[in-house]
Scaffold this motif. Structure first.
Motif: not given
Length: 174
Positions: A105, A107-108, A110-111
């Motif tokens: 995903d 957000s993952e 982006k982390q």
């Protein structure tokens, strides 16, 4: 006779002091035994910069050019994703994918991009943000056509997924 009374009294006090000293020693030994820590076995990834994403996937990053090469050579498997900040002196970061059917995903990703940005020279240079890209294993090579690839560097082939102006924010904690 008077001196014997004093000697007997001194003997009793000495016995009390000995008992007190023995109790103190026992307390100290018990406290020391409680304080003794058992050394835990370190995991293989603890020699690198690492963290786990919110979904529990492992991310490892090199601490030096030698470790960047080591990660590429020994720990970069098919299905894993390669991240690198677009700046000289950045750590190679690899998002380890246990199951190839796992979806990634945004957000993952982006982390991991933020992690790669923070462990680059951008932090040392005082930059607020840096561009980061990610590619698949097939796109990363240690061989350049007609050129030399330095230690810790890689040739990237094809399209990259960019994370523009990734902020250098890092949280440290348990």
């Amino acid at each position: 006779r008077e001196k014997t009374k004093g000697v007997k009294k001194a003997i009793e006090e000495t016995k009390k002091e000995i008992l007190k000293a023995q109790k103190d020693e026992e307390k100290a030994a018990k406290k020391k035994a409680e304080e003794t820590k058992v050394a835990r076995k370190k995991e293989w990834y603890e020699k690198f910069h690492y963290f786990f994403t919110d979904s529990g996937k492992l991310v490892i990053g090199g601490r030096s050019a030698d470790q960047n090469d080591l990660i590429y050579k020994n720990y970069f498997d098919d299905g894993d994703v390669f991240f690198h900040a677009d700046i000289q002196g950045a750590a190679v970061c690899v998002l380890k994918i246990d199951n190839k059917t796992d979806g990634l995903d945004a957000s993952e990703l982006k982390q991991v991009a933020q992690f790669a940005a923070c462990y680059s020279n951008a932090w040392k240079n005082g930059n607020a943000a840096v561009d980061v890209y990610c590619v698949k294993k097939e796109q990363v090579s240690k061989h350049a056509q007609g050129g030399f690839i330095a230690k810790g560097a890689f040739a990237i082939i094809g399209e990259r997924t960019w994370f523009r102006k990734t902020e250098l924010k890092l949280r440290v904690g348990i």
